[in-house]
Structures are given as C-alpha cells and as structure tokens.
Enzyme design. Structure first.
Site, PDB file in Angstrom:
ATOM      1  N   HIS A  24       0.848  -1.203   0.000  1.00 61.11           N
ATOM      2  CA  HIS A  24       0.000   0.000   0.000  1.00 61.11           C
ATOM      3  C   HIS A  24       0.877   1.245   0.000  1.00 61.11           C
ATOM      4  O   HIS A  24       1.260   1.762   1.044  1.00 61.11           O
ATOM      5  CB  HIS A  24      -0.931  -0.003   1.224  1.00 61.11           C
ATOM      6  CG  HIS A  24      -1.959   1.089   1.179  1.00 61.11           C
ATOM      7  ND1 HIS A  24      -3.312   0.864   1.283  1.00 61.11           N
ATOM      8  CD2 HIS A  24      -1.834   2.432   1.030  1.00 61.11           C
ATOM      9  CE1 HIS A  24      -3.976   2.003   1.198  1.00 61.11           C
ATOM     10  NE2 HIS A  24      -3.096   2.972   1.057  1.00 61.11           N
ATOM     11  N   HIS A  26       1.504   4.897  -2.523  1.00 57.48           N
ATOM     12  CA  HIS A  26       1.025   5.679  -3.670  1.00 57.48           C
ATOM     13  C   HIS A  26       2.190   6.242  -4.470  1.00 57.48           C
ATOM     14  O   HIS A  26       3.215   6.623  -3.919  1.00 57.48           O
ATOM     15  CB  HIS A  26       0.110   6.803  -3.183  1.00 57.48           C
ATOM     16  CG  HIS A  26      -1.144   6.306  -2.543  1.00 57.48           C
ATOM     17  ND1 HIS A  26      -2.337   6.214  -3.224  1.00 57.48           N
ATOM     18  CD2 HIS A  26      -1.390   5.833  -1.295  1.00 57.48           C
ATOM     19  CE1 HIS A  26      -3.270   5.725  -2.413  1.00 57.48           C
ATOM     20  NE2 HIS A  26      -2.722   5.483  -1.232  1.00 57.48           N
ATOM     21  N   ARG A  80       4.077  16.457 -15.716  1.00 53.05           N
ATOM     22  CA  ARG A  80       3.455  17.107 -16.882  1.00 53.05           C
ATOM     23  C   ARG A  80       3.650  16.348 -18.185  1.00 53.05           C
ATOM     24  O   ARG A  80       2.936  16.577 -19.142  1.00 53.05           O
ATOM     25  CB  ARG A  80       4.017  18.522 -17.030  1.00 53.05           C
ATOM     26  CG  ARG A  80       3.684  19.362 -15.810  1.00 53.05           C
ATOM     27  CD  ARG A  80       4.229  20.757 -15.937  1.00 53.05           C
ATOM     28  NE  ARG A  80       4.056  21.474 -14.690  1.00 53.05           N
ATOM     29  CZ  ARG A  80       4.502  22.698 -14.481  1.00 53.05           C
ATOM     30  NH1 ARG A  80       5.122  23.351 -15.455  1.00 53.05           N
ATOM     31  NH2 ARG A  80       4.314  23.279 -13.314  1.00 53.05           N
ATOM     32  N   ASP A 147      -6.091   3.255  -9.318  1.00 53.39           N
ATOM     33  CA  ASP A 147      -7.189   3.565  -8.412  1.00 53.39           C
ATOM     34  C   ASP A 147      -8.024   4.768  -8.849  1.00 53.39           C
ATOM     35  O   ASP A 147      -7.541   5.687  -9.510  1.00 53.39           O
ATOM     36  CB  ASP A 147      -6.714   3.701  -6.955  1.00 53.39           C
ATOM     37  CG  ASP A 147      -6.189   5.075  -6.607  1.00 53.39           C
ATOM     38  OD1 ASP A 147      -5.594   5.729  -7.488  1.00 53.39           O
ATOM     39  OD2 ASP A 147      -6.375   5.492  -5.444  1.00 53.39           O
ATOM     40  N   GLY A 179      -8.833   8.432  -2.061  1.00 52.97           N
ATOM     41  CA  GLY A 179      -9.428   9.748  -1.796  1.00 52.97           C
ATOM     42  C   GLY A 179     -10.267   9.715  -0.537  1.00 52.97           C
ATOM     43  O   GLY A 179     -10.318   8.712   0.164  1.00 52.97           O
ATOM     44  N   HIS A 206      -9.524   1.310  -0.714  1.00 50.57           N
ATOM     45  CA  HIS A 206      -9.335   1.870   0.629  1.00 50.57           C
ATOM     46  C   HIS A 206     -10.696   1.784   1.315  1.00 50.57           C
ATOM     47  O   HIS A 206     -11.725   2.046   0.685  1.00 50.57           O
ATOM     48  CB  HIS A 206      -8.979   3.352   0.566  1.00 50.57           C
ATOM     49  CG  HIS A 206      -7.585   3.666   0.121  1.00 50.57           C
ATOM     50  ND1 HIS A 206      -7.078   3.277  -1.084  1.00 50.57           N
ATOM     51  CD2 HIS A 206      -6.597   4.364   0.739  1.00 50.57           C
ATOM     52  CE1 HIS A 206      -5.833   3.724  -1.191  1.00 50.57           C
ATOM     53  NE2 HIS A 206      -5.513   4.392  -0.094  1.00 50.57           N
ATOM     54  N   GLU A 209     -10.758   3.954   6.706  1.00 56.90           N
ATOM     55  CA  GLU A 209      -9.611   4.754   7.131  1.00 56.90           C
ATOM     56  C   GLU A 209     -10.112   5.935   7.976  1.00 56.90           C
ATOM     57  O   GLU A 209      -9.635   6.150   9.085  1.00 56.90           O
ATOM     58  CB  GLU A 209      -8.851   5.257   5.899  1.00 56.90           C
ATOM     59  CG  GLU A 209      -7.654   6.145   6.218  1.00 56.90           C
ATOM     60  CD  GLU A 209      -7.003   6.715   4.953  1.00 56.90           C
ATOM     61  OE1 GLU A 209      -7.568   6.584   3.854  1.00 56.90           O
ATOM     62  OE2 GLU A 209      -5.923   7.327   5.078  1.00 56.90           O
ATOM     63  N   ASP A 287       2.009   3.940   2.670  1.00 51.33           N
ATOM     64  CA  ASP A 287       1.021   4.889   2.134  1.00 51.33           C
ATOM     65  C   ASP A 287       1.654   6.027   1.310  1.00 51.33           C
ATOM     66  O   ASP A 287       1.817   5.866   0.115  1.00 51.33           O
ATOM     67  CB  ASP A 287       0.140   5.434   3.270  1.00 51.33           C
ATOM     68  CG  ASP A 287      -1.269   5.758   2.809  1.00 51.33           C
ATOM     69  OD1 ASP A 287      -1.615   5.448   1.653  1.00 51.33           O
ATOM     70  OD2 ASP A 287      -2.051   6.317   3.608  1.00 51.33           O
TER      71      ASP A 287
HETATM   72 ZN    ZN Z   1      -3.591   4.989   0.635  1.00 54.66          ZN
END
Ligand code: ZN
Length: 344
Positions: A24, A26, A80, A147, A179, A206, A209, A287
């Site tokens: 987990h 990002h 970008r 995700d 999110g 998720h 949380e 995370d």
């Molecule tokens: Zn997360």
C-alpha cells in the site's frame, strides 16, 4: 513515536536489511524531496515548488492536513509529460530497493495525469519502461494498482476503468479506490469494480480509514475487496472482525499515515495490536511515505514497537506481506525463502 515501547536491541539493523514487500504505497505520494527537486528543476519558473533540496525539506513540513493536500497537489502538477512519469516511477523504485523491498504494488491514479494532458498510452508506456528497468537494474518488481480518486466521482471511475482495460499495461494487477471516504459512498463504484474484476483485476479499495466499519462491509460486499486499504476502524464491529478473520482478508495497515491524518489520536492507541489479537491478517505498509515523514522501514519499526516483536516476529510480518500480495506462487516461495534465510 515517543509514546511507544522501545524497539528491542539490534532490531533496527535487522529491519533495515530484511527483505520486504510493500502493498500500500502511492505513486505521487512516494515522491521524496530528492525526486521532487529533480522534477521541480525540469519545470523551474512555472511551479511554486522549490528545486533546491534544502528548501524542499521545509516545503515538506506540513502545517495541517489542508496544507498537506496543497503540497500533494503541487507535486501532482509537476508530472506534466511522460518523462516526468518515467523519472518519478524509476526513482520511487530506487528508494524502495534501497529499503530491501523486493516487490511493490504501487497505487497509481492515472486519471490525475491524463486529466492534466498526458495521453493514456504515453502514461502507461512510461510506467512500463520504468518497471522493466527497475526490475533488471534494481532488483525490485513493481506492479500497478490503478485507483479511482473517489472525490472525482463516477467520471473518474469510468475513465480509470477505461484506461485500465484499454491500455492494460503488463504490470497492472489490481483496481482500487482512494481519496476521501466521507461523503463518497462506496456502493456507487460497484459497476466499475464488477467490470474490472470480470477482466481479471484484483479488488483493493481503501476502506475504514476515516469512516466506520460500514465502509469496510461496503468494500467487501459491493466492491469484492480482496484486501482492505487501511481498515483502521474494523475493530469497532465484532461481526466484521469475525468475517475478516474467517475469510483471511488482509488489512493494509499504515500506522504513521493514520496518525498524520488523525485517523488515530496517537500511535499508542493504534488498533494494530487488537487486530493481531483478534486473529486478523495484517500487513505493514507506508502509504505516502515522504509526505508523512516515514519509510516502510520506519513503519516496520513502529509495528515492532506496537506489537513488542522480536526478529522472528518481524520476519513473520514480512512473510504476511508476501502471502497477502498478488504475486505468483513461485515468487511468493522465492521471496519467502529469502526472508527465512535472512531471519535464520
Ligand atoms: Zn492509501
């Protein structure tokens, strides 16, 4: 961390060299000050993000959660073109490899980047280039979880699914939902998860949380969750605890993240020990590590302190990560054996 029992002697060195997996974490949330400095230098003059690593260390000190979101978005804005994607992905792999991570399932939000003008084909090609290079040059295998950014609603869900199924990069194995949870009901995403799962993607939303156990039930029943991202509030519902234990549904626990986002008031009050006592399958993860001032190695230390583990206990935690991953049986056996050999 001061409110936790001390780490057992010698354990920090053991954890540092322990072979690990990360389930987990990002993509953009892994951009360390070093990586962000490199990206900011590519876009100097058109970004508020400083390109000087020393100034960046200050930039990464968050005043509050809203400030964290502001900084996060300014980093997203540095991605970008496909070269930015390639740099970010490869450099994240380098930082994982440095921590003896052998395999990582990286949560990527393609919607954010495509929305900012990078073509889906170019985006997927860039992450795949980085994946192939990272595996051969750094010895770390990356896999992708695409995700849905829940706050962007069903439009984002549709587009994320479309990118996943149309591009289907080789490293893609799962479908997720991130999110904010408050005000973003999980059941509305069911059709997208159904379609992703029908095409062989694993389900890892998720849940629980920042909201209660009901969100975890929704993730299990409506989204077919095979692992739960966080699951921090699970202990509030004994029937849910029983279900998770019986069905061996792993929780992706990220203690420091829970503290920083105030999902838990202090680390000493983190439910990890209660989860373990209740027989739940837990894994340790990081995370958004640089943004939360942590690393996967640090999270293993936090877990060892919370659970009062010795070296064998920490190695068992690393093995739980291997078992809960979506890697092949051969890879599980290989990395599991490596952990056993290291732990002696
Ligand atoms: Zn997360």
């Amino acid at each position: 961390m001061t409110d936790l029992p001390a780490l057992r002697p010698g354990l920090a060195a053991f954890i540092a060299k322990l072979p690990k997996v990360e389930l987990h974490v990002h993509h953009v949330g892994s951009a360390s000050p070093r990586i962000v400095a490199e990206l900011a230098a590519r876009h100097e003059g058109t970004t508020p993000v400083p390109a000087d690593p020393a100034a960046l260390a200050d930039y990464f000190v968050f005043r509050d959660f809203a400030h964290f979101v502001e900084v996060y978005l300014s980093v997203v804005d540095l991605i970008r073109d496909e070269e930015d994607v390639r740099i970010l992905t490869y450099e994240v792999a380098r930082e994982l490899a440095r921590q003896q991570v052998r395999y990582a399932e990286l949560t990527i939000t393609p919607y954010s980047h495509v929305h900012r003008g990078i073509a889906p084909e170019a985006f997927c090609e860039a992450i795949e280039d980085a994946r192939v290079r990272a595996e051969s040059e750094l010895g770390v295998a990356l896999r992708w979880c695409f995700d849905i950014p829940g706050e962007a609603g069903l439009v984002a869900a549709e587009q994320t699914l479309d990118i996943a199924l149309r591009q289907r990069p080789d490293g893609l194995i799962s479908f997720g939902l991130g999110g904010p949870e408050i005000g973003v009901p999980r059941p509305q995403f069911q059709p997208y998860f159904d379609r992703a799962r029908a095409q062989g993607l694993r389900s890892v939303p998720h849940a629980g949380e920042t909201t209660g156990p009901q969100t975890i039930w929704d993730a299990l029943r409506d989204l077919g969750a095979e692992r739960i991202g966080h699951g921090t509030s699970a202990m509030g519902d004994p029937r849910l605890v029983e279900y998770l234990a019986e069905h061996r549904v792993p929780l992706e626990v990220c203690p420091t993240s829970n503290l920083v986002t105030r999902a838990v008031p202090t680390l000493a009050e983190h439910p990890l020990p209660a989860m373990v006592s209740a027989g739940l399958v837990v894994t340790v993860n990081s995370d958004d590590p640089p943004m939360f001032g942590t690393t996967l190695t640090d999270e293993y230390e936090v877990a060892a302190r919370l659970l009062d583990l010795d070296a064998a206990g920490v190695a068992a935690l690393a093995r739980a990560g291997v078992d809960a991953s979506f890697m092949s049986t051969e890879d599980k056996t290989r990395i599991g054996a490596e952990i056993d050999a290291y732990a002696g």
